[in-house]
Write a protein that holds these residues in place. Structure first.
Motif, mmCIF file in Angstrom:
data_model
loop_
_atom_site.group_PDB
_atom_site.id
_atom_site.type_symbol
_atom_site.label_atom_id
_atom_site.label_comp_id
_atom_site.label_asym_id
_atom_site.label_seq_id
_atom_site.Cartn_x
_atom_site.Cartn_y
_atom_site.Cartn_z
ATOM 1 N N ALA A 113 0.686 4.657 5.427
ATOM 2 C CA ALA A 113 -0.083 4.823 6.822
ATOM 3 C C ALA A 113 0.129 3.561 7.469
ATOM 4 O O ALA A 113 -0.316 2.574 6.999
ATOM 5 N N ILE A 114 0.488 3.506 8.804
ATOM 6 C CA ILE A 114 0.649 2.186 9.341
ATOM 7 C C ILE A 114 -0.618 1.994 10.343
ATOM 8 O O ILE A 114 -0.809 2.544 11.220
ATOM 9 N N PHE A 115 -1.330 0.840 10.112
ATOM 10 C CA PHE A 115 -2.562 0.521 10.629
ATOM 11 C C PHE A 115 -2.413 -0.518 11.746
ATOM 12 O O PHE A 115 -3.012 -1.278 11.921
ATOM 13 N N ASP A 116 -1.465 -0.034 12.589
ATOM 14 C CA ASP A 116 -1.175 -1.025 13.754
ATOM 15 C C ASP A 116 -2.125 -0.423 15.026
ATOM 16 O O ASP A 116 -2.255 -1.458 15.866
ATOM 17 N N TYR A 117 -3.025 0.272 14.698
ATOM 18 C CA TYR A 117 -3.750 0.868 16.034
ATOM 19 C C TYR A 117 -5.449 0.357 15.942
ATOM 20 O O TYR A 117 -6.117 0.597 16.882
ATOM 21 N N LEU A 118 -5.854 -0.315 14.728
ATOM 22 C CA LEU A 118 -7.164 -0.573 14.653
ATOM 23 C C LEU A 118 -7.660 -1.307 15.700
ATOM 24 O O LEU A 118 -6.982 -2.589 16.047
ATOM 25 N N GLY A 119 -8.732 -0.932 16.126
ATOM 26 C CA GLY A 119 -9.602 -1.741 17.139
ATOM 27 C C GLY A 119 -9.175 -1.477 18.581
ATOM 28 O O GLY A 119 -9.772 -1.823 19.617
ATOM 29 N N SER A 120 -7.977 -0.465 18.603
ATOM 30 C CA SER A 120 -7.560 -0.005 20.148
ATOM 31 C C SER A 120 -7.468 1.253 20.269
ATOM 32 O O SER A 120 -7.102 1.752 21.166
ATOM 33 N N GLY A 121 -7.981 2.361 19.268
ATOM 34 C CA GLY A 121 -7.784 3.513 19.382
ATOM 35 C C GLY A 121 -8.377 4.460 18.404
ATOM 36 O O GLY A 121 -8.713 3.970 17.216
ATOM 37 N N LYS A 122 -8.428 5.741 18.537
ATOM 38 C CA LYS A 122 -9.111 6.691 17.572
ATOM 39 C C LYS A 122 -8.027 7.408 16.795
ATOM 40 O O LYS A 122 -7.109 8.172 17.747
ATOM 41 N N GLY B 191 14.330 20.181 -10.869
ATOM 42 C CA GLY B 191 14.955 19.557 -12.195
ATOM 43 C C GLY B 191 15.414 17.918 -11.788
ATOM 44 O O GLY B 191 16.296 17.592 -12.806
ATOM 45 N N TRP B 192 15.098 17.489 -10.752
ATOM 46 C CA TRP B 192 15.740 16.183 -10.435
ATOM 47 C C TRP B 192 14.844 15.099 -10.755
ATOM 48 O O TRP B 192 13.707 15.309 -10.582
ATOM 49 N N LYS B 193 15.563 13.824 -11.176
ATOM 50 C CA LYS B 193 14.553 12.695 -11.551
ATOM 51 C C LYS B 193 14.210 11.946 -10.476
ATOM 52 O O LYS B 193 14.961 11.832 -9.299
ATOM 53 N N SER B 194 13.103 11.333 -10.500
ATOM 54 C CA SER B 194 12.170 10.665 -9.407
ATOM 55 C C SER B 194 11.668 9.386 -10.104
ATOM 56 O O SER B 194 11.211 9.494 -10.957
ATOM 57 N N LEU B 195 11.888 8.486 -9.259
ATOM 58 C CA LEU B 195 10.998 7.210 -9.717
ATOM 59 C C LEU B 195 9.580 7.353 -9.340
ATOM 60 O O LEU B 195 8.999 8.058 -8.432
ATOM 61 N N TYR B 196 8.634 6.995 -10.333
ATOM 62 C CA TYR B 196 7.367 7.403 -10.386
ATOM 63 C C TYR B 196 6.178 6.171 -10.529
ATOM 64 O O TYR B 196 5.556 6.070 -11.548
ATOM 65 N N VAL B 197 6.534 4.965 -9.660
ATOM 66 C CA VAL B 197 5.606 3.949 -9.854
ATOM 67 C C VAL B 197 5.499 3.493 -8.179
ATOM 68 O O VAL B 197 6.275 3.707 -7.347
ATOM 69 N N GLN B 198 4.257 2.883 -7.963
ATOM 70 C CA GLN B 198 4.073 2.413 -6.722
ATOM 71 C C GLN B 198 2.987 1.251 -6.674
ATOM 72 O O GLN B 198 2.179 1.367 -7.694
ATOM 73 N N PRO B 199 2.847 0.252 -5.681
ATOM 74 C CA PRO B 199 2.038 -1.010 -5.788
ATOM 75 C C PRO B 199 0.609 -0.421 -5.696
ATOM 76 O O PRO B 199 -0.331 -1.038 -6.391
ATOM 77 N N TYR B 200 0.097 0.634 -5.231
ATOM 78 C CA TYR B 200 -1.342 0.600 -5.030
ATOM 79 C C TYR B 200 -1.858 1.298 -6.020
ATOM 80 O O TYR B 200 -3.199 0.905 -6.368
ATOM 81 N N PHE B 201 -1.595 2.167 -6.922
ATOM 82 C CA PHE B 201 -2.110 2.618 -8.121
ATOM 83 C C PHE B 201 -1.371 2.310 -9.516
ATOM 84 O O PHE B 201 -2.126 2.218 -10.404
ATOM 85 N N ILE C 291 0.833 -1.006 0.026
ATOM 86 C CA ILE C 291 0.009 0.137 0.060
ATOM 87 C C ILE C 291 0.810 1.072 -0.095
ATOM 88 O O ILE C 291 0.335 2.421 0.190
ATOM 89 N N TRP C 292 2.270 1.219 -0.293
ATOM 90 C CA TRP C 292 2.957 2.355 -0.568
ATOM 91 C C TRP C 292 2.357 2.940 -1.782
ATOM 92 O O TRP C 292 1.813 2.392 -2.761
ATOM 93 N N HIS C 293 2.261 4.380 -1.742
ATOM 94 C CA HIS C 293 1.729 5.050 -2.734
ATOM 95 C C HIS C 293 1.920 6.536 -2.897
ATOM 96 O O HIS C 293 2.389 7.098 -1.867
#
Length: 362
Positions: free
Chosen positions: A322-331, A260-270, A169-171
């Motif tokens: 985003a790291i979803f390590d808190y699901l079910g335990s906080g807001k 003016g710098w080059k960047s990689l522009y692919v990612q698994p989510y989209f 889910i890197w994007h």
């Protein structure tokens, strides 16, 4: 700061929540009321092309309007991430906004803590950096479609996350648009007791990790980016879809218009496939690049949020997770404004960040 939310500012009318936008205190609403976003049946025309004028072109190379007025500014890692103390995003001058655009373009992501900026101010700030994106399927506060809301609490479903590999889910935000996101402003105002960090990785450094021969090969390629899975999810949940077009073709390596710098522009989510290659060839190359992004801790930064912090990042040259390590335990709650920028392009005369800085130093 906007006036605090009171019950008098919310009126129930014909099943919809009506309010004065300038009085929204989303932090208070999220903590007291819980979920508040709406999904209106509004249909939008397809996004029209526009000429993007990046304010970073008007920046002072030394960025003195920031460095001379902040309490301190310091880098979090060598390749990516800078933190600024003592400035309020709600009070930036135009020159400070220009210099911020350059700082974010160079450092990828810049963090501000203890920010008083309101949702309405956030939308106005976003307009300075481009046309605020209105999402195709996501909900938003009534009257503010430019806001993307982050909200998870103890009752949020963890279905689909138990066995999810977060490498997948890197994007970069809405890369499927013809003119995808430039800068993004994200304010997090409510946090669980522990967890909920966010990772960013540098597209500049990812490109530099590749061998010269592989760099040259990739620079002749384009990839398809698609948001179809977001439409499928909306349809499955009975939510409206506001536009039809969800797919664009962009270069695998792009040039940032200011640095003016080059960047990689692919990612698994989209990103879905590389144009002109067989499915096996495309999958092999993309999987290698995705693994590079996910596993290269040397060009990542992990931000531990504090309440009312804001992250400003450049989607053209970073990836985030985003790291979803808190699901079910906080807001966890916050809001995001995402201005669109130029259509991605590769300037054959552009250089890597390392090459450009070495030439400048010499």
């Amino acid at each position: 700061m906007a006036p605090p939310h009171t019950e008098d500012t919310l009126i129930q009318s014909q099943g919809s929540l009506v309010h004065r936008v300038e009085q929204l205190d989303l932090k208070h609403i999220a903590r007291k009321q819980g979920k508040y976003i709406v999904f209106p049946e509004t249909k939008y025309p397809e996004l029209e092309s526009f000429e993007h004028h990046d304010p970073g072109h008007k920046a002072d190379p030394a960025k003195n309007s920031l460095y001379n007025n902040a309490e301190k500014i310091f880098d979090l890692t060598p390749h990516i991430g800078t933190e600024v103390h003592g400035l309020q995003l709600s009070q930036l001058t135009d020159q400070q906004k220009n210099d911020l655009a350059l700082l974010v373009a160079e450092r990828g992501v810049v963090f501000f803590r203890n920010q008083d900026i309101t949702p309405h101010q956030g939308v106005e700030l976003g307009r300075y950096f481009g046309r605020p994106h209105i999402h195709n399927t996501f909900g938003h506060p009534e009257g503010l479609p430019e806001l993307h809301i982050i909200y998870f609490d103890e009752n949020s479903s963890t279905k689909g996350y138990e066995h999810l590999s977060f490498a997948d889910i890197w994007h970069t935000d809405v890369s499927y648009e013809v003119q995808p996101a430039g800068l993004t402003f994200l304010k997090i105002d409510t946090l669980p007791e522990v967890g909920g960090d966010t990772l960013w990785a540098s597209g500049y450094a990812a490109y530099e990790k590749l061998s010269p021969a592989f760099q040259k090969f990739l620079e002749g390629l384009e990839a398809v980016h698609s948001g179809q899975h977001q439409i499928d999810e909306a349809v499955a949940q009975g939510r409206p879809v506001r536009r039809r077009i969800v797919e664009s073709i962009h270069p695998v390596v792009r040039t940032h218009p200011v640095t003016g710098w080059k960047s990689l522009y692919v990612q698994p989510y989209f990103t879905r496939r590389i144009v002109g290659l067989s499915p096996k060839e495309s999958t092999a190359i993309l999987n290698y690049l995705y693994q590079l992004i996910a596993t290269s801790a040397d060009f990542q930064v992990r931000f531990k949020w504090t309440e009312d912090s804001v992250a400003v990042w450049d989607n053209r040259v970073t990836f985030h997770n985003a790291i979803f390590d808190y699901l079910g335990s906080g807001k966890r709650h916050g809001w995001r404004v995402t201005p669109q920028a130029e259509k991605p392009y590769l300037d054959p005369n552009s250089k890597s960040k390392k090459e450009a800085l070495q030439e400048k130093k010499a």
